[in-house]
Design an enzyme around this catalytic site. Sequence first.
Site, PDB file in Angstrom:
ATOM      1  CG  ASP A 175      -9.209  -3.202  11.404  1.00  0.00           C
ATOM      2  OD1 ASP A 175      -9.118  -2.854  12.605  1.00  0.00           O
ATOM      3  OD2 ASP A 175      -9.081  -2.413  10.455  1.00  0.00           O
ATOM      4  NE  ARG A 199      -2.988  -2.321   9.253  1.00  0.00           N
ATOM      5  CZ  ARG A 199      -2.612  -2.853  10.410  1.00  0.00           C
ATOM      6  NH1 ARG A 199      -2.503  -4.164  10.539  1.00  0.00           N
ATOM      7  NH2 ARG A 199      -2.372  -2.090  11.456  1.00  0.00           N
ATOM      8  NE  ARG A 250      -0.654  -0.246   4.932  1.00  0.00           N
ATOM      9  CZ  ARG A 250      -0.844   0.425   6.057  1.00  0.00           C
ATOM     10  NH1 ARG A 250      -1.633   1.465   6.089  1.00  0.00           N
ATOM     11  NH2 ARG A 250      -0.286   0.041   7.185  1.00  0.00           N
ATOM     12  CG  PHE A 308     -14.907  -1.011   2.133  1.00  0.00           C
ATOM     13  CD1 PHE A 308     -15.750  -1.876   2.823  1.00  0.00           C
ATOM     14  CD2 PHE A 308     -13.891  -0.389   2.828  1.00  0.00           C
ATOM     15  CE1 PHE A 308     -15.586  -2.093   4.183  1.00  0.00           C
ATOM     16  CE2 PHE A 308     -13.722  -0.597   4.192  1.00  0.00           C
ATOM     17  CZ  PHE A 308     -14.561  -1.453   4.878  1.00  0.00           C
ATOM     18  CG  HIS A 328      -5.970  -2.139   4.521  1.00  0.00           C
ATOM     19  ND1 HIS A 328      -5.357  -1.117   3.810  1.00  0.00           N
ATOM     20  CD2 HIS A 328      -5.723  -1.878   5.833  1.00  0.00           C
ATOM     21  CE1 HIS A 328      -4.781  -0.281   4.655  1.00  0.00           C
ATOM     22  NE2 HIS A 328      -4.967  -0.724   5.883  1.00  0.00           N
ATOM     23  CD  GLU A 377     -16.718   2.720   1.072  1.00  0.00           C
ATOM     24  OE1 GLU A 377     -17.959   2.616   1.093  1.00  0.00           O
ATOM     25  OE2 GLU A 377     -16.046   2.963   2.099  1.00  0.00           O
TER      26      GLU A 377
END
Lengths: 313, 279
Positions: free
Chosen positions: A117, A167, A10, A83, A109, A58
């Site tokens: 998460d 990530r 990323r 998303f 991610h 999104e």
Amino acid sequence: MSEVKKVATRQSYGEALVELGREHENLVVLDADLAAATQTGKFRAVFPERHIDCGIAESNMIGIAAGMAATGKVPFASTFAMFAAGRAFEQVRNSVGYPHLNVKIGATHAGISVGEDGATHQCNEDIALMRTIPGMTVINPSDDVEAKAAVRAAYEMDGPVYLRFGRLAVPVINDGPDYKFEIGKGVTLREGQDVAIIATGLCVNSALEAADLLKAEGIGARVINIHTIKPIDADLVVKAAKECGRLVTVEEHSVIGGLGSAVCDVLCERQPAPVKKIGVQDVFGESGPAVKLLEKYRLDGKGVYEQVLEFVK
Amino acid sequence: MNKTELQKMAVEVRKGIVTGVHAAKAGHPGGSLSAADVFTYLYFEEMNIDPENPGDPGRDRFVLSKGHTAPGLYSALAHRGYFPVEDLKTLRHIGSHLQGHPCIQHTPGIDMSSGSLGQGISAAVGMALSAKLSQDSYRVYTLLGDGEIQEGQVWEAAMFAGHRKLDNLCVIVDNNGLQIDGPVDQVCSPYPIDRKFEAFNFHVISVADGNDFDQLKAAFDEARATKGMPTAIVMKTVKGKGVSFMENQVGWHGKAPNDEEYAIAMADLEKAGEALCQK
């Protein structure tokens, strides 16, 4: 031992956007309130007027990207894979894929290496979803060097591209002087005749580690990096099946619909061969440190090594 | 064009709608007919476009967010000269460039593929933003159904357009009051539509009769003169307008007329056209 250089892809994405942004006025970056996480904040700092924060919306962001592409911009729409490919799947299909607009989707991610998460944010289905869309190019780079090259190649081609980034900081493995990135061309990283390990994304490094461990056991494993899942390098896959006889696919993604399925799609028609699919085995992820999760789900070097060994024995 | 000429053209556009849907044996006549006048006004009066150069980067854009009413848009495009009017008879046929819903890849003059409700407005917002970034002067128009605005994405797009003060964007809501399952206020009421768009920082223009060209002209002139915020034109229309047995009938949302009904519909429109010629 010298420290291995590690970079999250990323971050590579964010840096590549800044570099490309300097070269191309028509490049715009869209984001959905995740500029820090997706690293597009780097672009915003240099080109604030070309960084469009769409807020937490999104679906609309993908539509806006489509409209901008239809009027000559090259938008990179950025959010988490969950998303981009999940929530906005239908917008990607109908507003980007069907009109074949020049939208680049920067999905960060991806996979279980999101870590703490947990399952809601760990997208293990995005490759499967994106590769079903006609005309969509799907790229899952393995490290910093490849990620930057992929962003540039995505800009340079006309048509929709899905770029998958992680990530977690991962080792840089493509920093050799001969490294060359070409969309749709797989890279053979290790020669071997006993088994072919075809990997993508951060699992390419796991495959390399596994190959080293297998070598100690007297097993010659070929390692192939498939960074472009669509269009897949079918000839390279067929060649591996012919020469090695059996294959293992490794991905940080569900074993349903991802790299393993794409490889099997090729082989079932052109060169049937036994394939072991290593990946997330039709389960949701969970919270935990990314490295520990990769171990638990047997996607680290040791886990891949053990599973390949079970398969070839 | 003067008002009578626009009215005559709208009759021709309506004939094209009825002809296309009849030939397709499927399609959406109701919402195409309610919007026939706004299609006519946009393509024959309001928009800066050139059928000879449909890809002109400086042209005004139109996105049919309520994409199922493609027969109306196709008919307007054909009559404006983008492709032969004869083509309308190939609507929804295999191999035709006239797909069931608009497709940018197939049809000259289509600025965006659409049809999955709620998505077109976002693309229109993207086009308007794109113009702002490049300091281009073209305007962007998008037409939504009053049922369509039940989609959440519409309000994501509206929030963004209001926030960005996209005064080159004109959102039009075709408030014909009916959706497939029944009257909009019985299915899931979108009312008050005007106050919703106001709350999203739009300049709102309410048009009492969206099938009247004087009122359309006043609305679009006002929209064009509005600076610092996007405009939403909320226009009351009659679903099925111009075909006696289709007017205000929910059953004609997505059904093709049979041969007998087709003949009656065309006779209605012929009569309307002849009446205009007496003027």
